[in-house]
Design a protein around this motif. Sequence first.
Motif, short mmCIF file in Angstrom:
data_model
loop_
_atom_site.label_atom_id
_atom_site.label_comp_id
_atom_site.label_asym_id
_atom_site.label_seq_id
_atom_site.Cartn_x
_atom_site.Cartn_y
_atom_site.Cartn_z
N MET A 145 0.84 -1.20 0.00
CA MET A 145 0.00 0.00 0.00
C MET A 145 0.88 1.25 0.00
N LYS A 146 0.61 2.12 -0.98
CA LYS A 146 1.36 3.37 -1.05
C LYS A 146 0.47 4.49 -0.51
N ALA A 193 -4.24 -2.69 -4.15
CA ALA A 193 -4.28 -3.71 -5.20
C ALA A 193 -5.68 -3.87 -5.77
N GLY A 194 -6.70 -3.81 -4.90
CA GLY A 194 -8.07 -4.02 -5.37
C GLY A 194 -8.30 -5.46 -5.77
N VAL A 251 -8.73 9.13 -0.71
CA VAL A 251 -8.87 8.83 -2.13
C VAL A 251 -8.04 7.58 -2.42
N VAL A 252 -8.66 6.60 -3.06
CA VAL A 252 -7.99 5.32 -3.29
C VAL A 252 -7.98 5.00 -4.77
N THR A 253 -6.79 4.77 -5.31
CA THR A 253 -6.73 4.27 -6.69
C THR A 253 -6.42 2.78 -6.63
N LEU A 254 -7.04 2.03 -7.53
CA LEU A 254 -6.97 0.56 -7.49
C LEU A 254 -6.23 0.02 -8.71
N ASP A 255 -5.29 -0.90 -8.45
CA ASP A 255 -4.60 -1.54 -9.57
C ASP A 255 -5.58 -2.40 -10.36
N VAL A 284 -20.86 -1.51 -11.59
CA VAL A 284 -19.90 -0.72 -12.34
C VAL A 284 -18.49 -1.05 -11.82
N PRO A 285 -17.52 -1.30 -12.74
CA PRO A 285 -16.15 -1.54 -12.29
C PRO A 285 -15.50 -0.23 -11.85
N VAL A 286 -15.05 -0.22 -10.61
CA VAL A 286 -14.55 1.03 -10.01
C VAL A 286 -13.03 1.03 -9.94
#
Lengths: 155, 102
Positions: free
Chosen positions: A1-2, A17-18, A81-85, A100-102
């Motif tokens: 996790m960054k 990672a998601g 705020v989370v960005t997912l691989d 919906v793919p998030v």
Amino acid sequence: MKVQKSKGGCIHLLQLAGGGTWSELLTEIGEYAEVRELGKKGLIKALIERETDYPTGLKAAVGVAIPHAEQVYTEVVSMVVVTLDEPVMFRQMGSSTLDVPVKVVFLLLLQSSARHLDLLGAISRLIQKKDGMMRLINDDLAIDMLSADFDEYLM
Amino acid sequence: MKEKRTLLIMCAMGYATSTMIKKAISDYLNLHNIDNWKIETTALNMSRELVGHADLIVSSLELAADEYQVPIVNGVPLISGIGQEEILKEIHEHIRRIDGLV
């Protein structure tokens, strides 16, 4: 996790990672918020219950979700705020059937509604813009963009 | 002066998605010089009394249209931006009809 934090400290940008379920993801993000005392105990349960009854997935410029609980669970007014691989499927807002793919999650930890009118408007504008969302996902300096766009509303 | 009509925005918690929708609609009403409507936001479980005063409801939730006496518009496109113009036109049409302009 960054993890990166905005200049004002109220925005946390995580890269995860998601790939799992939305409830696993909300547990992970909720734990992050609880451990850092951004949210109060019970936040995770509240987020999952709310998302079950009233989903927040959105087909915007990219798939996003904007989970939030009752304001009593906010300890520090902030935004994670989370960005997912790997995308995570969320139920679409206002639908009982569509998913919906998030790729990006905005966990909102807010308090008074009047004060956050501009913040919510700015989030809404950001998620509608392809270039802004791609920058958020790909750019190493995305935290600076978030600082510039949102810090003032969270102070 | 004539009493203002009420456009009620409803979401689950009454503060997040309804506020996003409010911003989009109030910008639109200003742009089109529609000043005889006021916008209120509310949470689903707090809305009983407000619903009685509403002339038009916009919501980020799936609402059962037959439980309400006034038109219901799905406000989600105003948050996502996808299909926003169509929804704003739909709201405008309802407003014109309710105001007796069409």
